[in-house]
Design an enzyme around this catalytic site. Sequence first.
Site, short mmCIF file in Angstrom:
data_model
loop_
_atom_site.label_atom_id
_atom_site.label_comp_id
_atom_site.label_asym_id
_atom_site.label_seq_id
_atom_site.Cartn_x
_atom_site.Cartn_y
_atom_site.Cartn_z
N ARG A 1 0.81 -1.21 0.00
CA ARG A 1 0.00 0.00 0.00
C ARG A 1 0.85 1.27 0.00
O ARG A 1 0.53 2.22 -0.71
CB ARG A 1 -0.96 -0.02 1.21
CG ARG A 1 -1.85 1.22 1.35
CD ARG A 1 -2.50 1.67 0.04
NE ARG A 1 -3.21 0.61 -0.65
CZ ARG A 1 -3.56 0.66 -1.92
NH1 ARG A 1 -3.24 1.72 -2.66
NH2 ARG A 1 -4.22 -0.34 -2.47
N LYS B 1 1.57 24.34 -3.66
CA LYS B 1 0.29 23.73 -3.28
C LYS B 1 0.40 22.21 -3.40
O LYS B 1 -0.18 21.59 -4.28
CB LYS B 1 -0.84 24.29 -4.16
CG LYS B 1 -1.04 25.79 -3.97
CD LYS B 1 -2.05 26.35 -4.96
CE LYS B 1 -2.18 27.86 -4.80
NZ LYS B 1 -3.08 28.46 -5.82
N LYS C 1 4.96 38.57 -2.86
CA LYS C 1 3.56 38.53 -3.26
C LYS C 1 2.80 39.74 -2.72
O LYS C 1 3.35 40.60 -2.05
CB LYS C 1 2.94 37.21 -2.81
CG LYS C 1 3.70 35.98 -3.34
CD LYS C 1 2.89 34.73 -3.26
CE LYS C 1 1.90 34.65 -4.39
NZ LYS C 1 1.16 33.36 -4.42
N GLU D 1 5.30 39.86 -7.59
CA GLU D 1 3.96 39.74 -8.14
C GLU D 1 3.38 41.12 -8.41
O GLU D 1 3.50 42.02 -7.58
CB GLU D 1 3.08 38.99 -7.14
CG GLU D 1 1.65 38.77 -7.57
CD GLU D 1 0.86 38.03 -6.50
OE1 GLU D 1 0.94 36.78 -6.46
OE2 GLU D 1 0.17 38.68 -5.70
N ASP E 1 -0.38 38.52 -11.88
CA ASP E 1 -1.37 37.82 -11.07
C ASP E 1 -2.79 38.09 -11.54
O ASP E 1 -3.25 39.24 -11.54
CB ASP E 1 -1.23 38.24 -9.59
CG ASP E 1 -2.19 37.48 -8.69
OD1 ASP E 1 -2.31 36.26 -8.85
OD2 ASP E 1 -2.82 38.13 -7.83
#
Length: 282
Positions: free
Chosen positions: A99, A134, A166, A199, A221
């Site tokens: 597994r 992410k 950012k 950004e 962005d």
Amino acid sequence: MKTTDQLIDDLLELAFAEDIGDGDHTTLSTIPSDAMGRSRLIIKEDGILAGVDMARKVFEKLDPSIKMEVMIEDGAKVKKGDIVFTAEGPIRSLLIAERTMLNIMQRMSGVATMTRRYQDELEGLNTKVLDTRKTTPGMRLLEKEAVKIGGGTNHRIGLFDMILIKDNHIDFAGGIEKAIDRANDYCKQNGKNLKIEVEVRSLDDIRRVMEHGGVNRIMFDNFTPELTKEAVKMVDGKYETESSGGITLENLRSYGEAGVDFISVGALTHSVKGLDMSFKAF
């Protein structure tokens, strides 16, 4: 900071700990300790294969006596019914490792398959697909390796290997120029040779960055493809360019045709279905 090998070893330690606990009592109760056998990894749907090297690491960590014979390597296109490898050794070890090995290979192959779909949409263009942060906690290195296997390009691995200024950084710092200056000062004071990306949220932001300088890449962005084309013209090759936000497989090519160098896509790792496969005795 831990090495890649140490991080992977930590991941496998955790994976075995949460799965095996104080023992695989089903296997221990039904399979004699000296029983030997063979299993093979069978592909059940078309896709891009990734994780063969990790399967080898799983077996080596659990039981180094397991022997693998690999027929298909990472990065290959696979189809339903393909046999990727066989593994031979103690049956208990094959069952206990199954597994963890499948979880890793299915996830990595799903990421590689998704990445190939996105990069193929940009065929004929110079634009490269980037991953993001992410990722699944603990599996980032594996998922980013799968992106490369699928034909994509890694963005920064984490917070430590690049400076990405950012919107929140800009707002807290008091503006684009201040944020850029502080980033450059920080690198000089700490002896860091890091690329700096900023950004931007408008064409005016781009103008300010162009006038100020001090960065390597500009990220657009949530720009539309039309606005992106204007932005690329403004930058005029002086900096690397990247599109991010609201980009899907359906509109990806329009961003690439706008002329950006990179397109970052969170879906490569955060919205992936594992590639179906099974590990069966034979």
